[in-house]
Design a protein around this motif. Structure first.
Motif, mmCIF file in Angstrom:
data_model
loop_
_atom_site.group_PDB
_atom_site.id
_atom_site.type_symbol
_atom_site.label_atom_id
_atom_site.label_comp_id
_atom_site.label_asym_id
_atom_site.label_seq_id
_atom_site.Cartn_x
_atom_site.Cartn_y
_atom_site.Cartn_z
ATOM 1 N N ASP A 2 0.828 -1.206 0.000
ATOM 2 C CA ASP A 2 0.000 0.000 0.000
ATOM 3 C C ASP A 2 0.862 1.256 0.000
ATOM 4 N N GLU A 3 1.974 1.218 0.756
ATOM 5 C CA GLU A 3 2.859 2.384 0.826
ATOM 6 C C GLU A 3 3.536 2.627 -0.519
ATOM 7 N N VAL A 4 3.978 1.579 -1.176
ATOM 8 C CA VAL A 4 4.581 1.716 -2.498
ATOM 9 C C VAL A 4 3.583 2.320 -3.473
ATOM 10 N N GLN A 5 2.347 1.849 -3.432
ATOM 11 C CA GLN A 5 1.321 2.371 -4.329
ATOM 12 C C GLN A 5 1.046 3.847 -4.052
ATOM 13 N N ARG A 6 0.964 4.217 -2.783
ATOM 14 C CA ARG A 6 0.709 5.613 -2.429
ATOM 15 C C ARG A 6 1.843 6.523 -2.921
ATOM 16 N N LEU A 7 3.080 6.112 -2.700
ATOM 17 C CA LEU A 7 4.224 6.929 -3.107
ATOM 18 C C LEU A 7 4.353 6.985 -4.624
ATOM 19 N N PHE A 8 4.001 5.885 -5.280
ATOM 20 C CA PHE A 8 3.988 5.863 -6.745
ATOM 21 C C PHE A 8 3.050 6.939 -7.285
ATOM 22 N N LYS A 9 1.846 6.980 -6.752
ATOM 23 C CA LYS A 9 0.855 7.937 -7.247
ATOM 24 C C LYS A 9 1.278 9.376 -6.944
ATOM 25 N N VAL A 67 13.426 4.408 -0.311
ATOM 26 C CA VAL A 67 13.556 3.370 0.708
ATOM 27 C C VAL A 67 12.473 2.306 0.531
ATOM 28 N N ALA A 68 11.241 2.750 0.276
ATOM 29 C CA ALA A 68 10.136 1.801 0.097
ATOM 30 C C ALA A 68 10.364 0.924 -1.124
#
Length: 275
Positions: A2-9, A67-68
């Protein structure tokens, strides 16, 4: 995940969206001009992890995102290597055989293509990503959990790969088809542009090293009734040589690429013999 997806967006909105939407291609598409057969409706960047990481050099990548991503791709690398061992077990190959082939002399190559497929005003004119097979080994895809678009070709029909939350889609590339002598097949796939919604795609490619010698595993070669090994098999080549051909022919059928490598094998054995 979820964190990777949030930072991607966040990264796409802050760094890449304006550039993409202001591009000449975007403007011409909205005007409805023809001639989009060789264009993909995607915004991308690529980060290399092995043999040397360059993710810190990607524009606009903040500390938290870096980092993520580094943690995420390290976990996927472990997963890819586990799959290689499972493939060996399934094929009756010695444990570690595929990892040894992939390593070559200097270790495997590993990188991630990060893509955003924006909402497209004319999906009837352009593909999200044109149909192709992947060149390498094991591909691990973390895709959007809401917006569809990915399709694979099965029995001559395009089949949707539905978005699913917290799921990694595993795909196989051309090198595993060669090494397994066709027991496993690389999968032709494409992305269909969508009129509504933005689709996320983070594809990590665990590939052979550039100097890796690729050929069918001897235990998987076919034998005739008289015990003689059938030589009409997949080609033998160095991975970096295949990539030169693939770079020109990515969106064409894979069989001619294999035939080209077979012809090169017959004409010039030096690069293969010294790999």
């Amino acid at each position: 995940m979820d964190e990777v997806q949030r930072l991607f967006k966040e990264h796409y909105k802050q760094v890449m969206e304006k550039k993409f939407m202001e591009s000449v291609a975007s403007k011409k598409l909205e005007e409805g001009e023809p001639g989009w057969d060789e264009v993909d409706w995607e915004s991308t960047f690529f980060a290399r992890h092995l043999p040397v990481s360059d993710i810190a050099d990607v524009p606009g990548i903040g500390h938290d995102y870096r980092v993520a991503m580094e943690d995420f791709v390290t976990r996927l690398q472990d997963l890819a290597e586990q799959f290689l061992d499972l493939f060996c077990e399934n094929l009756g190959l010695e444990k570690g055989y595929l990892k040894k082939v992939f390593a070559g002399k200097n270790g495997p190559t590993y990188g991630t293509k990060v893509c955003n497929y924006p909402a497209c005003p004319r999906p009837d004119l352009v593909n999200g990503l044109r149909a192709h097979t992947d060149a390498g080994g094991v591909i691990l895809l973390f895709q959007d959990d809401c917006v569809p678009g990915l399709q694979l070709l099965k029995d001559g029909q395009w089949v949707d790969v539905p978005p699913m939350r917290h799921t990694i889609v595993i795909n196989l590339g051309d090198q595993l088809e060669v090494i397994t002598n066709g027991r496993y097949k690389s999968v032709e796939h494409r992305v269909v542009a969508q009129r509504e919604g933005e689709r996320m795609s983070i594809a990590s490619f665990y590939n052979p090293g550039s100097d890796a010698l690729i050929c069918p595993a001897p235990p998987l070669l076919h034998k005739e009734q008289n015990g003689i090994v059938d030589q009409n098999t997949y080609p033998k080549f160095v991975f970096q040589d295949y990539m030169k051909v693939y770079g020109r022919e990515k969106f064409n059928a894979k069989a001619p690429r294999f035939q080209t490598m077979k012809s090169m094998e017959c004409i010039n054995m030096d690069p293969i013999a010294t790999a």
